[in-house]
Motif scaffolding. Structure first.
Motif, short mmCIF file in Angstrom:
data_model
loop_
_atom_site.label_atom_id
_atom_site.label_comp_id
_atom_site.label_asym_id
_atom_site.label_seq_id
_atom_site.Cartn_x
_atom_site.Cartn_y
_atom_site.Cartn_z
N TYR A 193 47.58 61.10 73.97
CA TYR A 193 49.02 61.29 73.80
C TYR A 193 49.50 62.41 74.71
CZ TYR A 193 48.24 58.42 69.76
OH TYR A 193 47.88 57.38 68.96
N ILE A 194 50.78 62.33 75.05
CA ILE A 194 51.41 63.34 75.90
C ILE A 194 52.15 64.32 74.99
CG2 ILE A 194 52.94 63.74 77.84
CD1 ILE A 194 52.70 60.68 78.39
N GLY A 195 51.67 65.54 74.89
CA GLY A 195 52.30 66.53 74.03
C GLY A 195 52.10 66.22 72.56
N LYS A 196 52.78 67.01 71.73
CA LYS A 196 52.64 66.85 70.28
C LYS A 196 53.97 66.68 69.56
CE LYS A 196 48.24 69.35 69.88
NZ LYS A 196 47.52 70.44 69.19
N GLU A 197 55.06 66.55 70.31
CA GLU A 197 56.37 66.41 69.68
C GLU A 197 56.47 65.06 68.97
OE1 GLU A 197 58.81 68.71 69.47
OE2 GLU A 197 57.34 70.05 70.39
N PRO A 198 57.15 65.02 67.81
CA PRO A 198 57.26 63.74 67.09
C PRO A 198 58.13 62.74 67.87
CG PRO A 198 58.69 65.40 66.09
CD PRO A 198 57.85 66.11 67.11
N GLN A 199 57.84 61.48 67.69
CA GLN A 199 58.62 60.41 68.32
C GLN A 199 58.92 59.31 67.32
OE1 GLN A 199 55.71 59.91 71.73
NE2 GLN A 199 57.61 59.65 72.87
N ARG A 200 60.00 58.61 67.60
CA ARG A 200 60.39 57.44 66.81
C ARG A 200 60.48 56.27 67.79
NH1 ARG A 200 64.62 59.68 64.54
NH2 ARG A 200 63.41 60.51 62.79
N LEU A 201 59.56 55.32 67.68
CA LEU A 201 59.43 54.26 68.68
C LEU A 201 59.76 52.90 68.07
CD1 LEU A 201 56.02 55.43 70.21
CD2 LEU A 201 58.33 56.00 70.99
N SER A 202 60.02 51.94 68.95
CA SER A 202 60.26 50.57 68.50
C SER A 202 59.53 49.61 69.43
CB SER A 202 61.76 50.26 68.47
OG SER A 202 62.35 50.45 69.74
N SER A 230 64.37 44.38 68.63
CA SER A 230 63.06 44.95 68.29
C SER A 230 62.56 44.18 67.07
CB SER A 230 63.18 46.45 67.97
OG SER A 230 63.74 46.64 66.68
N ASP A 231 61.50 44.67 66.43
CA ASP A 231 61.06 44.03 65.19
C ASP A 231 61.77 44.63 63.98
OD1 ASP A 231 59.78 46.44 64.68
OD2 ASP A 231 57.76 45.67 64.96
N GLY A 232 62.67 45.58 64.22
CA GLY A 232 63.47 46.14 63.14
C GLY A 232 62.92 47.41 62.52
N PHE A 233 61.72 47.82 62.93
CA PHE A 233 61.10 49.00 62.33
C PHE A 233 61.10 50.18 63.29
CE2 PHE A 233 59.12 45.42 60.12
CZ PHE A 233 59.28 45.80 58.79
N ALA A 234 61.04 51.38 62.72
CA ALA A 234 60.82 52.60 63.49
C ALA A 234 59.38 53.05 63.25
CB ALA A 234 61.79 53.70 63.05
N TYR A 235 58.67 53.32 64.34
CA TYR A 235 57.26 53.68 64.25
C TYR A 235 57.05 55.10 64.77
CZ TYR A 235 56.50 48.65 63.69
OH TYR A 235 56.53 47.35 63.25
N ASP A 236 56.07 55.81 64.19
CA ASP A 236 55.73 57.10 64.76
C ASP A 236 54.84 56.89 65.99
OD1 ASP A 236 52.98 56.93 64.06
OD2 ASP A 236 53.33 57.87 62.12
N ARG A 237 54.54 57.95 66.69
CA ARG A 237 53.85 57.84 67.97
C ARG A 237 52.41 57.34 67.84
NH1 ARG A 237 52.30 63.30 70.55
NH2 ARG A 237 53.81 62.50 72.02
N ALA A 239 51.46 54.85 65.69
CA ALA A 239 51.42 53.56 65.00
C ALA A 239 50.70 52.49 65.81
CB ALA A 239 52.84 53.10 64.67
N LEU A 240 50.93 52.45 67.12
CA LEU A 240 50.30 51.40 67.92
C LEU A 240 48.77 51.57 67.89
CD1 LEU A 240 51.49 49.92 71.25
CD2 LEU A 240 49.09 50.52 70.99
#
Length: 331
Positions: A193-202, A230-237, A239-240
């Motif tokens: 991962y790049i950095g440690k800041e939280p993300q909200r992905l789709s 999208s698939d309608g969900f918000a994922y954290d960094r 999740a994939l």
């Protein structure tokens, strides 16, 4: 005779699935490809292959007139280019020329569907409580996103064009090659991962995208509309990678790289590509895109107008994608 649809970018990842979805709806598919493209994977669909010159409006008019198309899906474009000018020419100027040719070719055009991108709107801050909607003020952060927004604006100026715009978020699934790099890295035991800041992905699974695209194409409507998909969900960094672990049973090692390290690597790659005809896989803009805090988008408009109900969440889609990569010896 079935209605004909011209699909540009047909030899690509999304194009393959668009052909499949269009044929399921009974459309006669004409697949627009380059003469140099590998189309062996499309032969099972037996489409009519055509070879447009997207930079030549008169040639496009002749091709469209001969095809007598009722529908056009313009999915061709550049996701990687050397500079802003190259992005704008391929993603915006060629789009405008095709649309103008469609209006001037005297064909029974019912719908021109432009495959744009959520990148045309750009991300939000992580603190933003509302998701990206079709009415969000566009603030793209990459040349790619800016070129897609420019194309949208050019099409809006063609007021007689029966236009629908689709803006997918990150698309994954069988035959995809960019996120596939992450699959390969995870499969080799590294979860980076790049950095440690939280993300909200789709994300959106390509089969869902193809089906909703064809639904939008065939919808009987007079108004113009853009749809975020999208698939309608918000994922954290994470999740994939977590979905990959569940699907594969593997446990790659999780590490966090300083943002500065990747920026330095991007600078080196850009410098190394200066005298190359190939754009680097990672550049400074890609770093901005990958580290953007919030790509969560609303799909309420597509649900309302197109009866869009995604069949795949990330866990289901990654599992199916993983099985395809294995079955086809990509991994």
């Amino acid at each position: 005779m079935n209605s004909r649809v011209l699909i540009t970018g047909a030899s690509g990842f999304i194009g393959y699935h668009l052909i499949e979805a269009a044929q399921k709806e009974g459309l006669e598919v004409h697949a627009a490809v380059r003469r140099s493209s590998n189309v062996n994977h499309l032969k099972k669909f037996n489409p009519v292959f055509v070879y447009p010159e997207l930079s030549d409006k008169e040639a496009l008019k002749q091709l469209l007139k001969e095809g007598n198309y009722s529908y056009i899906i313009h999915a061709a474009g550049a996701t990687r280019a050397k500079n802003t000018q190259a992005y704008n020419i391929i993603n915006a100027d060629y789009t405008r020329l095709l649309a103008e040719a469609a209006l001037e070719a005297d064909i029974p055009l019912k719908r021109f569907l432009f495959m744009s991108s959520l990148a045309a709107l750009g991300p939000l801050s992580y603190a933003e409580e509302q998701p990206i909607t079709e009415n969000t003020l566009p603030l793209p952060i990459t040349s790619y996103g800016k070129s897609k927004l420019l194309a949208e604006k050019m099409l809006e100026e063609l007021t007689d064009l029966p236009l629908t715009t689709i803006r997918p978020t990150a698309v994954y699934g069988p035959r995809e090659k960019d996120l596939f790099i992450l699959f390969k890295t995870l499969n080799q035991g590294l979860d980076a991962y790049i950095g440690k800041e939280p993300q909200r992905l789709s994300f959106v699974y390509v089969k869902d995208l193809a089906e909703v695209t064809v639904a939008a194409l065939l919808k009987d409507q007079n108004e113009r509309q853009a749809y975020n998909i999208s698939d309608g969900f918000a994922y954290d960094r994470y999740a994939l990678a977590d979905s990959f672990k569940e699907a594969s049973g593997k446990k790659p090692r999780r590490i966090h790289l300083p943002v500065g390290v990747l920026k330095l690597a991007a600078n080196i790659m850009e410098l190394g590509a200066t005298f190359s005809s190939v754009a680097p896989v990672v550049n400074r803009e890609k770093v901005k895109e990958l580290t953007a805090p919030n790509w969560f988008c609303s799909i309420e408009a597509a649900k309302r107008d197109l009866q869009y109900q995604p069949n795949y969440n990330l866990n289901k889609g990654i599992a199916e994608t993983w099985q395809w990569y294995k079955a086809n010896d990509w991994i």
